[in-house]
Design a protein around this motif. Sequence first.
Motif, PDB file in Angstrom:
ATOM      1  N   ARG A 105       0.843  -1.176   0.079  1.00 51.86           N
ATOM      2  CA  ARG A 105      -0.063  -0.081  -0.057  1.00 51.86           C
ATOM      3  C   ARG A 105       0.685   1.227  -0.061  1.00 51.86           C
ATOM      4  O   ARG A 105       1.766   1.632   0.982  1.00 51.86           O
ATOM      5  CB  ARG A 105      -0.831   0.188   1.175  1.00 51.86           C
ATOM      6  N   VAL A 106       0.994   1.951  -1.112  1.00 52.71           N
ATOM      7  CA  VAL A 106       1.532   3.197  -1.084  1.00 52.71           C
ATOM      8  C   VAL A 106       1.142   4.182  -0.500  1.00 52.71           C
ATOM      9  O   VAL A 106       1.985   5.059   0.056  1.00 52.71           O
ATOM     10  CB  VAL A 106       1.948   3.395  -2.653  1.00 52.71           C
ATOM     11  N   THR A 162      16.629   4.688   2.001  1.00 54.23           N
ATOM     12  CA  THR A 162      15.419   5.044   1.500  1.00 54.23           C
ATOM     13  C   THR A 162      14.837   4.248   0.284  1.00 54.23           C
ATOM     14  O   THR A 162      13.695   3.721  -0.035  1.00 54.23           O
ATOM     15  CB  THR A 162      15.292   6.589   1.051  1.00 54.23           C
ATOM     16  N   THR A 163      16.054   3.767  -0.494  1.00 46.35           N
ATOM     17  CA  THR A 163      15.843   2.819  -1.653  1.00 46.35           C
ATOM     18  C   THR A 163      15.260   1.301  -0.871  1.00 46.35           C
ATOM     19  O   THR A 163      14.462   0.795  -1.449  1.00 46.35           O
ATOM     20  CB  THR A 163      17.011   2.485  -2.442  1.00 46.35           C
ATOM     21  N   LEU A 164      16.054   1.240   0.043  1.00 49.65           N
ATOM     22  CA  LEU A 164      15.633  -0.087   0.855  1.00 49.65           C
ATOM     23  C   LEU A 164      14.288  -0.025   1.009  1.00 49.65           C
ATOM     24  O   LEU A 164      13.240  -1.208   1.129  1.00 49.65           O
ATOM     25  CB  LEU A 164      16.493  -0.519   1.967  1.00 49.65           C
ATOM     26  N   PHE A 165      13.939   0.923   1.918  1.00 50.67           N
ATOM     27  CA  PHE A 165      12.595   1.112   2.161  1.00 50.67           C
ATOM     28  C   PHE A 165      11.293   0.925   1.148  1.00 50.67           C
ATOM     29  O   PHE A 165      10.301   0.312   1.457  1.00 50.67           O
ATOM     30  CB  PHE A 165      12.234   2.918   2.951  1.00 50.67           C
ATOM     31  N   ILE A 166      11.722   1.667   0.040  1.00 48.88           N
ATOM     32  CA  ILE A 166      10.868   1.443  -1.186  1.00 48.88           C
ATOM     33  C   ILE A 166      10.763   0.130  -1.573  1.00 48.88           C
ATOM     34  O   ILE A 166       9.632  -0.427  -2.049  1.00 48.88           O
ATOM     35  CB  ILE A 166      11.403   2.624  -2.248  1.00 48.88           C
ATOM     36  N   ARG A 167      11.950  -0.700  -1.673  1.00 47.37           N
ATOM     37  CA  ARG A 167      11.589  -1.845  -1.958  1.00 47.37           C
ATOM     38  C   ARG A 167      11.139  -2.921  -0.913  1.00 47.37           C
ATOM     39  O   ARG A 167      10.460  -3.817  -1.306  1.00 47.37           O
ATOM     40  CB  ARG A 167      13.265  -2.667  -1.990  1.00 47.37           C
ATOM     41  N   TYR A 173       9.957  -3.450  -6.977  1.00 47.41           N
ATOM     42  CA  TYR A 173      10.055  -2.079  -7.498  1.00 47.41           C
ATOM     43  C   TYR A 173      11.799  -2.119  -7.924  1.00 47.41           C
ATOM     44  O   TYR A 173      12.841  -2.296  -7.024  1.00 47.41           O
ATOM     45  CB  TYR A 173       9.892  -1.112  -6.389  1.00 47.41           C
ATOM     46  N   LEU A 174      12.175  -1.295  -8.976  1.00 46.40           N
ATOM     47  CA  LEU A 174      13.520  -1.090  -9.482  1.00 46.40           C
ATOM     48  C   LEU A 174      14.259  -2.495  -9.511  1.00 46.40           C
ATOM     49  O   LEU A 174      15.469  -2.449  -9.310  1.00 46.40           O
ATOM     50  CB  LEU A 174      14.111  -0.161  -8.681  1.00 46.40           C
TER      51      LEU A 174
END
Length: 175
Positions: A105-106, A162-167, A173-174
């Motif tokens: 959930r974004v 932050t990239t880890l949190f998004i993944r 993602y990415l």
Amino acid sequence: MAPKADTQSAGAVAAADASSQFSMDPVFHILKVVPYSFLRPPRLRLKIPSVSLPSAMTVFSLVLLTYFMVVSGFVYDVIVEPPGIGSTQDPATGAVRPVVFLPGRVNGQYIIEGLSSGFMFVLGGIGIVLLDLALDKNRARSVKVSYAIAGISSVVIAYVMTTLFIRIKIPGYLR
């Protein structure tokens, strides 16, 4: 032909305004005029309070705190009142594990998720400020190197986390 102004009604309004000042209630007139005929306001020597401007560091701290509250979703946390952390049951063992990120959930978050993401954004911003301080020509070389190392490491840590949190938040993602 231009329409004529209604002079009779304009004159009546002016006469009504003038007569309304003199057609006061006598008791109201006594209460309004008599006490002030012998009472005089005192002559006060009041000083105008001087308000000094806050220091630059105070303003910077308030701006940084406001930035942290905005990017960490403080308004969302107050309105929606999400739980601090979530929990999920491990399918293999049946044990309940805590979950910090609300996966998939974004537009939703747990409180700890928002605070940790906000902290990483602030850490990156402080790193950029440290990099700016490292460019000052009036500082010693060792201080400039220390600022540069701290700034670069802060920006890199903030970016990687932050990239880890998004993944974690959005699987796949990415990739």
